[in-house]
Design a protein around this motif. Structure first.
Motif, PDB file in Angstrom:
ATOM      1  N   GLU A   1       7.614  -5.887   4.096  1.00 59.76           N
ATOM      2  CA  GLU A   1       7.291  -5.936   5.522  1.00 59.76           C
ATOM      3  C   GLU A   1       7.755  -4.665   6.228  1.00 59.76           C
ATOM      4  O   GLU A   1       8.883  -4.214   6.036  1.00 59.76           O
ATOM      5  N   GLN A   2       6.860  -4.087   7.040  1.00 62.56           N
ATOM      6  CA  GLN A   2       7.118  -2.831   7.740  1.00 62.56           C
ATOM      7  C   GLN A   2       7.674  -1.772   6.784  1.00 62.56           C
ATOM      8  O   GLN A   2       8.750  -1.217   6.993  1.00 62.56           O
ATOM      9  N   PRO A   3       6.932  -1.447   5.732  1.00 65.48           N
ATOM     10  CA  PRO A   3       7.472  -0.589   4.678  1.00 65.48           C
ATOM     11  C   PRO A   3       7.431   0.885   5.028  1.00 65.48           C
ATOM     12  O   PRO A   3       6.727   1.323   5.940  1.00 65.48           O
ATOM     13  N   SER A   4       8.161   1.649   4.254  1.00 67.35           N
ATOM     14  CA  SER A   4       7.916   3.084   4.185  1.00 67.35           C
ATOM     15  C   SER A   4       6.590   3.284   3.459  1.00 67.35           C
ATOM     16  O   SER A   4       6.131   2.400   2.722  1.00 67.35           O
ATOM     17  N   ASP A   5       5.980   4.450   3.665  1.00 63.36           N
ATOM     18  CA  ASP A   5       4.759   4.736   2.907  1.00 63.36           C
ATOM     19  C   ASP A   5       5.077   5.271   1.507  1.00 63.36           C
ATOM     20  O   ASP A   5       4.170   5.518   0.713  1.00 63.36           O
ATOM     21  N   HIS A   6       6.354   5.429   1.203  1.00 64.99           N
ATOM     22  CA  HIS A   6       6.808   5.828  -0.132  1.00 64.99           C
ATOM     23  C   HIS A   6       7.426   4.641  -0.854  1.00 64.99           C
ATOM     24  O   HIS A   6       8.020   3.750  -0.225  1.00 64.99           O
TER      25      HIS A   6
END
Length: 262
Positions: free
Chosen positions: A248-253
């Motif tokens: 949830e609401q992640p980094s794009d990495h």
């Protein structure tokens, strides 16, 4: 004693504190190197990390931009940081473990959208930064060292979802790949991830612009773990925690891992 190291561009350590804690609790790397912390050092939320066993930290911070941190269960001695090409950016920090291994944590400039240094100052800064990394490695001749971080370049054809389509896209252009190769060669760095996973498509970044990133799978391998030749063969177990890109609401990495038996 083997130890596991992970590198992760977290895209705001305060915004994603819970995700860092989740990684620490579920994956428990001995050392976690973060990039793009976007926080002054004194505002990095270390209390919760310490409760999970990560009581040691060396970091360089900046309000709202950049920032690198090495969080560790193992004691660390800070051994400095470089401001390559005098950008005034918090993009590098180094620490030494008790076994004498030095860890370098890097966040290379992304380089903007136009792969032309005349039309795009940021692209020129990126190339100059990687050249400075090359010159530093030439001069320092690192030994017993691990270099990790978001290097913002996917060097191999199978490090991107489509080699031909990305040849003119910043992060996979021939000039960037050439510069990164020169920096790697200067330190005789071994790409531990590709030593362990020599074949096949492998990514650590998927754009926020793709609403169905997992199915589309238009990724790039921008995050790296390198080691000097004297310890590279001690590295094994490399992997990318792709699942973290779907949190949830992640980094794009996604985090990248390797274990070293040293």
């Amino acid at each position: 004693m083997p130890f596991t190291i992970a590198t992760w561009n977290i895209n705001s350590v305060r915004l994603r504190e819970a995700l860092v804690q989740r990684l620490m609790a579920e994956e428990a790397p001995d050392i976690l190197c973060l990039q793009e912390c976007k926080s002054p050092v004194e505002k990095i939320p270390t209390e919760g990390f310490a409760e999970l066993g990560y009581r040691h930290m060396v970091a360089r911070g900046q309000k709202g931009y950049n920032g690198v941190a090495i969080l560790s269960k193992l004691p660390l001695e800070e051994v400095g940081a470089h401001d390559f090409v005098d950008l005034g950016h918090a993009r590098h920090v180094a620490a030494r473990l008790g076994n004498g291994v030095t860890i370098h944590n890097f966040y290379v400039p992304a380089g903007g959208d136009i792969p032309d240094r005349e039309a795009n100052v940021k692209f020129g800064q990126k190339l100059d930064y990687v050249t400075a990394m090359r010159d530093w490695a030439h001069g320092e001749k690192p030994e017993k060292a691990i270099l990790v971080g978001d290097l913002n370049i996917a060097p191999r054809e199978d490090d991107v979802w489509n080699h031909k389509q990305l040849l003119k896209i910043v992060s996979h252009t021939p000039i960037e790949v050439e510069h990164l190769g020169a920096a790697q060669e200067a330190g005789a760095w071994v790409d531990v991830t590709r030593k362990d996973i020599p074949e096949g498509q492998l990514y650590s970044w998927w754009s926020y612009r793709s609403p169905d990133w997992d199915a589309a799978d238009k990724g790039r391998r921008l995050d790296h773990i390198w080691a000097t030749p004297d310890i590279a063969n001690a590295g094994y177990g490399s992997r990318v925690l792709r699942a973290a890109r779907g949190w949830e609401q992640p980094s794009d990495h996604a985090p990248v891992f390797a274990t070293f038996d040293l």
